[in-house]
Write an enzyme that holds these catalytic residues in place. Structure first.
Site, PDB file in Angstrom:
ATOM      1  N   CYS A   1      -6.100 -27.509  13.795  1.00  0.00           N
ATOM      2  CA  CYS A   1      -7.285 -28.248  14.225  1.00  0.00           C
ATOM      3  C   CYS A   1      -7.051 -29.760  14.217  1.00  0.00           C
ATOM      4  CB  CYS A   1      -8.474 -27.891  13.331  1.00  0.00           C
ATOM      5  SG  CYS A   1      -9.061 -26.190  13.584  1.00  0.00           S
TER       6      CYS A   1
ATOM      7  N   CYS B   1     -12.700 -28.183  10.317  1.00  0.00           N
ATOM      8  CA  CYS B   1     -11.522 -27.579   9.685  1.00  0.00           C
ATOM      9  C   CYS B   1     -10.408 -28.616   9.565  1.00  0.00           C
ATOM     10  CB  CYS B   1     -11.037 -26.383  10.519  1.00  0.00           C
ATOM     11  SG  CYS B   1      -9.583 -25.557   9.846  1.00  0.00           S
TER      12      CYS B   1
ATOM     13  N   HIS C   1      -4.725 -20.644  12.142  1.00  0.00           N
ATOM     14  CA  HIS C   1      -6.093 -21.115  11.910  1.00  0.00           C
ATOM     15  C   HIS C   1      -6.952 -20.043  11.240  1.00  0.00           C
ATOM     16  CE1 HIS C   1     -10.054 -22.871  12.457  1.00  0.00           C
ATOM     17  NE2 HIS C   1     -10.416 -21.686  12.911  1.00  0.00           N
TER      18      HIS C   1
ATOM     19  N   CYS D   1      -7.173 -27.733   8.856  1.00  0.00           N
ATOM     20  CA  CYS D   1      -5.847 -27.121   9.024  1.00  0.00           C
ATOM     21  C   CYS D   1      -5.048 -27.909  10.059  1.00  0.00           C
ATOM     22  CB  CYS D   1      -5.951 -25.649   9.421  1.00  0.00           C
ATOM     23  SG  CYS D   1      -6.291 -25.319  11.168  1.00  0.00           S
TER      24      CYS D   1
ATOM     25  N   ASP E   1       0.852  -1.184   0.000  1.00  0.00           N
ATOM     26  CA  ASP E   1       0.000   0.000   0.000  1.00  0.00           C
ATOM     27  C   ASP E   1       0.894   1.242   0.000  1.00  0.00           C
ATOM     28  OD1 ASP E   1       0.925   0.223   2.570  1.00  0.00           O
ATOM     29  OD2 ASP E   1      -1.001  -0.101   3.537  1.00  0.00           O
TER      30      ASP E   1
ATOM     31  N   ASP F   1      -7.905  -7.469   1.621  1.00  0.00           N
ATOM     32  CA  ASP F   1      -6.848  -7.628   2.628  1.00  0.00           C
ATOM     33  C   ASP F   1      -7.345  -7.082   3.947  1.00  0.00           C
ATOM     34  OD1 ASP F   1      -5.075  -5.027   3.664  1.00  0.00           O
ATOM     35  OD2 ASP F   1      -6.343  -4.625   1.929  1.00  0.00           O
TER      36      ASP F   1
END
Length: 379
Positions: free
Chosen positions: A311, A306, A337, A308, A94, A268
């Site tokens: 998890c 989940c 997560h 991931c 940015d 974002d």
């Protein structure tokens, strides 16, 4: 040749959302997409390997903060931001405008630029369109942002009109000062607050300058969600269909889905990592505050739906213990997560667009998450 090109793949027949790809010097990413924020050349507590593991395709870094620490000259000497932080995929930077207007109470806006004070030590600083381009050229990001004014919400129409006109003039100066158009794409930022006529004016001004992409700025600054959605509805039709559209600073699950429905390709936000450090998690069934005492003996994963690695391997009780003790590993697990959750959500959004069912997906997700409940808690 332009450094950034947009490839349109499909428009969802049910919602009008776009499926596409953005091609950059450091690779291609699919849209709609969420970009993790690495303010100081790192996504907090995450390694580049973590980000690749969760299939992050592009990250964002911050011009203002990197200008102050360690300095864009040091990053340039290191071979650019990609080499400095060991990230070989696309990076967006940015312009620093939002930080100048949000972090410094003592600032003076002039046509030439903005005088303000360093939020770290109080030193006097000056940032102009030309300086913002110089810094970003040195950083070497794939996508740069034009320097704009970020007015507060709410703002009077007269002030906002002058601000939009200034942002358009600054955008022209950014284009003139941009030294690496062949390998760095520069996006313009549409401003105008909640005013339809000013959003239209800002979009038309910037589109006439033929940027390779466009951001919608000045949202997610305190306005209600329905106002943000309404602004998107009357802004995106004025943006080119053959170029990417980026909604700045948005990262709650509902806003990502609603933004995609309204034609946004890129998002974002620091939200997923910021709330993670407070022990707040995004799960398929809604918000979970793992610090709460009721999880002290809860040996289930954060989200049973989940996949991931957090998890799959760690319990709520263990993560609560780490967060309560302010152990860095706890913040790392919760951050991983939350980022994984949003990146996976956007994969599901893209699949729903492919199947022409994004409105159905929205309804299903909102119902399961709890957004449809009266007084539902968001972030």
């Amino acid at each position: 040749m332009t450094a950034i090109t947009y490839e349109h793949i499909k428009t969802c027949k049910q919602s009008g959302a776009r499926l596409g790809k953005v091609h950059t010097p450091h690779g291609t990413f699919e849209t709609p997409i969420f970009m993790p924020v690495g303010t100081l050349a790192t996504v907090k507590t995450m390694s580049p390997e973590d980000l690749k593991d969760m299939n992050a395709q592009i990250i964002l870094s911050n011009t203002y903060h990197l200008w102050l620490r360690p300095g864009h000259d040091i990053i340039q000497e290191a071979g650019g931001l990609h080499k400095f932080m060991n990230w070989d995929k696309p990076i967006l930077t940015d312009s620093g405008g939002f930080q100048v207007f949000s972090l410094s109470d003592l600032r003076k806006i002039e046509e030439e630029g903005v005088h303000f004070r360093n939020h770290l030590n109080g030193d006097k600083l000056f940032l102009s369109p030309e300086k913002a381009m110089q810094i970003q050229n040195a950083l070497g990001s794939d996508i740069m942002m034009a320097f704009d004014e970020c007015p507060p919400y709410p703002a009077e129409h007269d002030y906002m009109k002058k601000s939009v006109e200034r942002t358009s003039r600054w955008a022209e100066r950014c284009l003139s000062a941009h030294e690496r158009p062949a390998d760095q794409g520069l996006f313009g930022i549409v401003q105008g607050g909640e005013y339809e006529d000013l959003r239209k004016q800002s979009a038309e001004d910037l589109v006439s300058l033929d940027f390779p992409g466009y951001a919608v700025g000045g949202l997610s600054v305190g306005e209600p969600k329905h106002v943000m959605n309404r602004v998107l509805e009357f802004t995106t039709p004025h943006l080119p269909v053959n170029k990417p559209r980026y909604l700045m600073g948005v990262g709650s699950p509902d806003a990502l889905i609603d933004g995609a429905i309204r034609g946004i390709d890129m998002f974002d936000c620091v939200l997923p990592t910021r709330i993670a450090r407070n022990g707040t998690l995004m799960t398929s069934t809604g918000r979970l505050v793992v610090r709460n005492a009721k999880y002290a003996r809860d040996f289930r994963p954060l989200d049973e739906n989940c996949d991931c690695h957090v998890c799959q391997n760690y319990s709520r009780a263990y993560i609560r213990h780490l967060v309560k003790c302010e152990e860095t590993f706890g913040f790392r697990l919760t951050s991983y997560h939350n980022l994984y959750f949003l990146l996976k959500l956007m994969e599901q959004v893209r699949q729903a667009i492919r199947e022409d069912r994004l409105l159905d997906f929205r309804e299903e997700f909102f119902e399961q998450y709890g957004f449809n409940k009266p007084n539902a808690k968001n972030f």
